[in-house]
Design a protein around this motif. Sequence first.
Motif, short mmCIF file in Angstrom:
data_model
loop_
_atom_site.label_atom_id
_atom_site.label_comp_id
_atom_site.label_asym_id
_atom_site.label_seq_id
_atom_site.Cartn_x
_atom_site.Cartn_y
_atom_site.Cartn_z
N HIS A 104 1.46 -1.98 5.35
CA HIS A 104 0.33 -1.36 4.64
C HIS A 104 -0.21 -2.32 3.57
N PHE A 105 0.70 -2.94 2.83
CA PHE A 105 0.29 -3.89 1.80
C PHE A 105 -0.35 -5.13 2.42
N THR A 106 0.20 -5.59 3.55
CA THR A 106 -0.36 -6.76 4.22
C THR A 106 -1.81 -6.51 4.61
N ARG A 107 -2.11 -5.32 5.11
CA ARG A 107 -3.47 -4.98 5.50
C ARG A 107 -4.39 -4.80 4.29
N ALA A 108 -3.80 -4.60 3.10
CA ALA A 108 -4.60 -4.36 1.89
C ALA A 108 -4.84 -5.62 1.06
N VAL A 109 -4.36 -6.77 1.52
CA VAL A 109 -4.57 -8.01 0.76
C VAL A 109 -6.07 -8.21 0.54
N GLY A 110 -6.43 -8.53 -0.70
CA GLY A 110 -7.82 -8.74 -1.08
C GLY A 110 -8.46 -7.52 -1.72
N HIS A 111 -7.79 -6.37 -1.62
CA HIS A 111 -8.33 -5.13 -2.18
C HIS A 111 -7.75 -4.84 -3.56
#
Length: 188
Positions: A97-104
């Motif tokens: 979940h955190f990997t997909r949220a990088v940049g946010h």
Amino acid sequence: MVAPAHADRVRHVVEPAVVGQGLVLEDVTVRRAGARSVVEVVLDVTEDDDGGLDLDRVADATRAVSDALDAADVITGEYTLDVMSPGVDRPLTERRHFTRAVGHLLTVTLADGRTLAGRLTEVDRTGPDDAIVVVPVTPGRKGRKPVVGEPVRVPLSDVRRGRVEVDLSGIGPVDDDEADGAAAGEES
């Protein structure tokens, strides 16, 4: 409400179909809506998937899930199948979940109760404990730029929960000269 055991049986049937599509099964719920059942299947992409969960992928997964449910006949009577993505407001609970949220922008609550808000810049998988790297951002007051802090490395084991914040800062053009002029006009 349909018994949780029923949802577990549905999960057991649909998970191979979802995995066969290269996706992850996040959640399954089964509930009654009048005379029929509603089966809700929440999908996500894998941690290292470069693509997103677009409508074509959801449609393909929906067909695969529907075929699996029909073949196994685990739902009695008529049912409605809803296949969806987790949405922006889903809690961040796993490394992927955190990997997909990088940049946010996100807010995390730490195990000691403190909160950390900022931009997620990295998920570090190189050490003995996976960690996230967050650049703290404190919003500016009345037209001032936000205050950006030094990056903070937080082991994932210290994160109690996290969530992505909706970031509207990039919407619409902003002319720095106009913003500075307006601020100067207010101060005089």
